[in-house]
Design an enzyme around this catalytic site. Structure first.
Site, PDB file in Angstrom:
ATOM      1  N   HIS A 271      43.313  76.975 -11.321  1.00 50.25           N
ATOM      2  CA  HIS A 271      43.835  77.663 -10.148  1.00 50.25           C
ATOM      3  C   HIS A 271      43.867  76.701  -9.222  1.00 50.25           C
ATOM      4  O   HIS A 271      44.196  75.652  -8.858  1.00 50.25           O
ATOM      5  CB  HIS A 271      42.871  79.015 -10.185  1.00 50.25           C
ATOM      6  CG  HIS A 271      43.311  80.078  -9.026  1.00 50.25           C
ATOM      7  ND1 HIS A 271      44.590  80.092  -8.594  1.00 50.25           N
ATOM      8  CD2 HIS A 271      42.735  80.900  -8.533  1.00 50.25           C
ATOM      9  CE1 HIS A 271      44.880  81.153  -7.893  1.00 50.25           C
ATOM     10  NE2 HIS A 271      43.370  81.566  -7.688  1.00 50.25           N
ATOM     11  N   HIS A 317      52.918  77.185 -14.662  1.00 46.07           N
ATOM     12  CA  HIS A 317      52.466  78.403 -13.930  1.00 46.07           C
ATOM     13  C   HIS A 317      52.361  79.475 -14.905  1.00 46.07           C
ATOM     14  O   HIS A 317      53.166  79.359 -15.785  1.00 46.07           O
ATOM     15  CB  HIS A 317      53.303  78.554 -12.714  1.00 46.07           C
ATOM     16  CG  HIS A 317      52.730  79.492 -11.824  1.00 46.07           C
ATOM     17  ND1 HIS A 317      52.785  80.901 -11.825  1.00 46.07           N
ATOM     18  CD2 HIS A 317      51.955  79.267 -10.625  1.00 46.07           C
ATOM     19  CE1 HIS A 317      52.039  81.357 -10.912  1.00 46.07           C
ATOM     20  NE2 HIS A 317      51.669  80.526 -10.378  1.00 46.07           N
ATOM     21  N   ARG A 326      56.938  77.217  -2.575  1.00 45.87           N
ATOM     22  CA  ARG A 326      55.653  76.701  -1.626  1.00 45.87           C
ATOM     23  C   ARG A 326      55.695  75.266  -2.160  1.00 45.87           C
ATOM     24  O   ARG A 326      55.350  74.477  -1.030  1.00 45.87           O
ATOM     25  CB  ARG A 326      54.522  77.374  -2.224  1.00 45.87           C
ATOM     26  CG  ARG A 326      54.398  78.749  -2.081  1.00 45.87           C
ATOM     27  CD  ARG A 326      53.123  79.399  -2.867  1.00 45.87           C
ATOM     28  NE  ARG A 326      52.905  79.229  -4.147  1.00 45.87           N
ATOM     29  CZ  ARG A 326      51.868  79.624  -5.072  1.00 45.87           C
ATOM     30  NH1 ARG A 326      50.793  80.028  -4.162  1.00 45.87           N
ATOM     31  NH2 ARG A 326      51.862  79.269  -6.162  1.00 45.87           N
TER      32      ARG A 326
HETATM   33  N1  CMX Z   1      49.988  69.931 -18.743  1.00 48.21           N
HETATM   34  C1  CMX Z   1      49.736  70.217 -19.943  1.00 48.21           C
HETATM   35  N2  CMX Z   1      49.700  71.442 -20.728  1.00 48.21           N
HETATM   36  C2  CMX Z   1      50.210  72.490 -20.048  1.00 48.21           C
HETATM   37  C3  CMX Z   1      50.273  72.611 -18.846  1.00 48.21           C
HETATM   38  C4  CMX Z   1      50.352  71.322 -18.040  1.00 48.21           C
HETATM   39  N3  CMX Z   1      50.692  71.281 -16.699  1.00 48.21           N
HETATM   40  N4  CMX Z   1      50.734  73.840 -18.641  1.00 48.21           N
HETATM   41  C5  CMX Z   1      50.756  74.306 -19.772  1.00 48.21           C
HETATM   42  N5  CMX Z   1      50.248  73.624 -20.581  1.00 48.21           N
HETATM   43  C6  CMX Z   1      49.971  74.182 -21.840  1.00 48.21           C
HETATM   44  C7  CMX Z   1      48.858  75.264 -21.973  1.00 48.21           C
HETATM   45  O1  CMX Z   1      47.472  74.480 -21.834  1.00 48.21           O
HETATM   46  C8  CMX Z   1      49.086  75.776 -23.325  1.00 48.21           C
HETATM   47  O2  CMX Z   1      48.527  74.881 -24.238  1.00 48.21           O
HETATM   48  P1  CMX Z   1      47.763  75.667 -25.659  1.00 48.21           P
HETATM   49  O3  CMX Z   1      48.865  76.672 -26.377  1.00 48.21           O
HETATM   50  O4  CMX Z   1      47.454  74.436 -26.409  1.00 48.21           O
HETATM   51  O5  CMX Z   1      46.503  76.378 -25.324  1.00 48.21           O
HETATM   52  C9  CMX Z   1      50.390  75.691 -23.436  1.00 48.21           C
HETATM   53  O6  CMX Z   1      50.967  74.759 -22.693  1.00 48.21           O
HETATM   54  C10 CMX Z   1      51.300  77.083 -22.875  1.00 48.21           C
HETATM   55  O7  CMX Z   1      50.727  77.316 -21.758  1.00 48.21           O
HETATM   56  P2  CMX Z   1      51.693  78.366 -20.663  1.00 48.21           P
HETATM   57  O8  CMX Z   1      51.983  79.597 -21.301  1.00 48.21           O
HETATM   58  O9  CMX Z   1      52.981  77.411 -20.469  1.00 48.21           O
HETATM   59  O10 CMX Z   1      50.908  78.330 -19.303  1.00 48.21           O
HETATM   60  P3  CMX Z   1      49.592  79.497 -18.978  1.00 48.21           P
HETATM   61  O11 CMX Z   1      50.096  80.637 -18.466  1.00 48.21           O
HETATM   62  O12 CMX Z   1      48.859  79.474 -20.109  1.00 48.21           O
HETATM   63  O13 CMX Z   1      48.796  78.604 -17.852  1.00 48.21           O
HETATM   64  C11 CMX Z   1      48.572  77.181 -16.004  1.00 48.21           C
HETATM   65  C12 CMX Z   1      49.259  78.639 -16.549  1.00 48.21           C
HETATM   66  C13 CMX Z   1      48.964  77.171 -14.519  1.00 48.21           C
HETATM   67  C14 CMX Z   1      47.010  77.274 -16.342  1.00 48.21           C
HETATM   68  C15 CMX Z   1      49.028  75.842 -16.677  1.00 48.21           C
HETATM   69  O14 CMX Z   1      50.380  75.719 -16.497  1.00 48.21           O
HETATM   70  C16 CMX Z   1      48.176  74.695 -16.260  1.00 48.21           C
HETATM   71  O15 CMX Z   1      46.922  74.517 -16.724  1.00 48.21           O
HETATM   72  N6  CMX Z   1      48.688  73.740 -15.392  1.00 48.21           N
HETATM   73  C17 CMX Z   1      47.856  72.669 -14.616  1.00 48.21           C
HETATM   74  C18 CMX Z   1      46.801  73.140 -13.825  1.00 48.21           C
HETATM   75  C19 CMX Z   1      47.459  73.522 -12.624  1.00 48.21           C
HETATM   76  O16 CMX Z   1      48.332  72.956 -11.848  1.00 48.21           O
HETATM   77  N7  CMX Z   1      47.269  74.751 -11.996  1.00 48.21           N
HETATM   78  C20 CMX Z   1      47.432  75.428 -10.548  1.00 48.21           C
HETATM   79  C21 CMX Z   1      48.523  76.610 -10.705  1.00 48.21           C
HETATM   80  C22 CMX Z   1      48.639  77.442  -9.354  1.00 48.21           C
HETATM   81  C23 CMX Z   1      47.558  78.062  -8.828  1.00 48.21           C
HETATM   82  O17 CMX Z   1      46.942  78.794  -9.221  1.00 48.21           O
HETATM   83  O18 CMX Z   1      47.003  77.019  -7.765  1.00 48.21           O
END
Ligand code: CMX
Length: 438
Positions: A271, A317, A326
């Site tokens: 987050h 996301h 944003r």
């Molecule tokens: N890098 C690598 N892997 C990623 C990824 C990224 N940026 N985004 C998603 N994935 C992976 C997930 O870890 C998940 O892997 P597993 O199946 O092995 O568990 C898979 O792709 C599917 O995930 P998703 O359904 O696309 O994404 P989620 O809804 O589970 O997660 C989020 C969303 C934001 C947590 C994820 O995209 C992420 O970890 N991003 C990087 C961290 C980040 O930038 N967070 C900030 C978000 C905005 C905020 O709240 O401030």
């Protein structure tokens, strides 16, 4: 806050009655179905929350009371001659549902300035912590120390009518928002600037005053802070910080307790902490491949990150399925004020190559950048180099949205939140029964 509080009551009280009648009349109307995957995937897509302040469209991004971020940059009041919206105006919009005038914003500024004195014990509590304590831990502690001032908690203890919950919540929220930039700046200066603190300047707006107390008195940085504190404020109700505020608040925990809990959620790397992680990740990349990485260099570094089983911070996301508006707003700001900044240009190069690589994994649902992909590079440009502090700045902004929502929660009389949980065994039986009846 005479005027704003009265305006809020005029809006909220009739709406609370209207909603109660709406629910009575439509109690049995089904809104959708959900699947086993929806439950195991973190409830995404399951409608189970109510938030009046903003609404997210997966492709378009966030709208605050119907206004997109580009529209807010145009329409919210600005300082005379200014270019960026004043976040106090967004608070008004989220509470009242209508755009404020500049006078409305000035009234909020004056009111918050009058409430902004932080009790000495809050600073003493912070000073008791080791200087190495993460700034987000310090922020949560400071909010908890401020809780001694809660008028909601005091009034509840003495006994109040349910109808008045919102009024005490409103008072706590305004006092908390007034004091939050002061404690955040205090955390920054004690952690990174030898405890040389800078007093508030009541003549400045909320965002510029925050910039001033951090120690960056540049007009351009004031503008960035106004934009930054506006765009991070709210992202509808299901994100971890907003949902936590609502959930904890639903137990009638006061705004301080609710916001402290939310900030602990914001401090998670998936987050809000992602803004810190983005800069750390870019610096590690630079250390490994040099200050002027090519697109190919960046692509292989992203591949390496994925191969190591790590996330690429700032990308992806839970709900959005496009470039976060944003991110775009910050990119536009950078194009205007720092088009040649080296780090900013690396952020833009990452944007060129990362989405395709993430898309190619076949599992990442949103390969596009989120708000955190850009913010650190902008802050660094103005000398705010301490990445561990970035999430505190996100938190100061997020407080505006989640606390405006908390006032609405109390005004609408929303009940304690208590979704049903089940076991895997229960799930297997339910699925078997469904299949047998199909
Ligand atoms: N890098 C690598 N892997 C990623 C990824 C990224 N940026 N985004 C998603 N994935 C992976 C997930 O870890 C998940 O892997 P597993 O199946 O092995 O568990 C898979 O792709 C599917 O995930 P998703 O359904 O696309 O994404 P989620 O809804 O589970 O997660 C989020 C969303 C934001 C947590 C994820 O995209 C992420 O970890 N991003 C990087 C961290 C980040 O930038 N967070 C900030 C978000 C905005 C905020 O709240 O401030």
């Amino acid at each position: 806050m005479g005027n704003l509080k009265e305006k809020f009551a005029e809006k909220a009280m009739p709406l609370a009655v209207e909603i109660r009648n709406f629910v009575k009349e439509n109690a049995n109307v089904a809104l959708g179905e959900f699947t086993v995957e929806d439950v195991y995937a973190g409830q995404k897509g399951i409608i189970g929350l109510l938030t009046e302040t903003s609404l997210l469209d997966s492709n378009e991004g966030i709208r605050f009371r119907g206004y997109s971020i580009p529209e807010l940059r145009q329409l919210l009041p600005k300082v005379p001659g200014g270019t960026e919206p004043l976040p106090e105006g967004l608070f008004y919009l989220m509470l009242i549902g209508e755009l404020p005038t500049y006078d409305d914003v000035l009234e909020i500024q004056a009111n918050w300035a009058a409430r902004s004195e932080v009790p000495a014990h809050v600073y003493a509590a912070l000073d008791a912590m080791p200087i190495t304590t993460h700034p987000m831990t310090q922020l949560t502690m400071a909010i908890m120390a401020l809780q001694t001032e809660s008028v909601f908690a005091k009034a509840y203890r003495e006994g109040i009518n349910k109808k008045d919950y919102w009024s005490y919540t409103y008072e706590d929220v305004c006092t908390l928002l007034a004091r939050l930039p002061l404690v955040a700046a205090y955390i920054y200066r004690r952690t990174y600037k030898n405890g040389e603190h800078i007093p508030a300047d009541a003549k400045l707006d909320w965002a510029a005053n925050f910039a001033h107390m951090l120690g960056i008195d540049q007009n351009e940085f004031y503008k960035l802070m106004r934009l930054y504190l506006t765009i991070h404020a709210d992202h509808e109700g299901g994100n971890v910080s907003a949902h936590t505020t609502h959930l904890v608040g639903s137990a009638l925990s006061d705004p301080y307790l609710s916001l402290a809990a939310a900030m602990n959620g914001l401090a998670g790397p998936l987050h809000g902490l992602a803004n810190q992680e983005v800069i750390r990740w870019i610096f590690e990349m630079i250390e490994e491949i040099g200050h002027d990485p090519s697109e190919e260099d960046i692509a292989s570094y992203i591949q390496k990150t994925l191969t190591e089983g790590k996330v690429v911070p700032g990308y992806g996301h839970a709900v959005l399925r496009q470039t976060d508006p944003r991110f775009t707003a910050q990119q536009e700001f950078a194009k205007t004020y720092m088009p040649d900044d080296k780090l900013v240009n690396i952020v833009w190069k990452i944007y060129k190559v990362a989405p395709q690589i993430l898309e190619n994994t076949g599992k990442i649902k949103n390969p596009w950048p989120n708000v955190d992909a850009h913010s650190g590079a902008l802050l660094l440009h103005y000398g705010l180099v301490e990445a561990d502090f970035y999430t505190v700045m996100f938190g100061v902004s997020r407080a505006l949205g989640v606390l405006a929502s908390l006032i609405w929660d109390r005004a609408l009389g929303l009940p304690i939140e208590r979704p049903k949980s089940v076991t895997y065994d229960w799930m297997k039986k339910a699925v078997a029964a469904k299949k047998a009846n199909a």
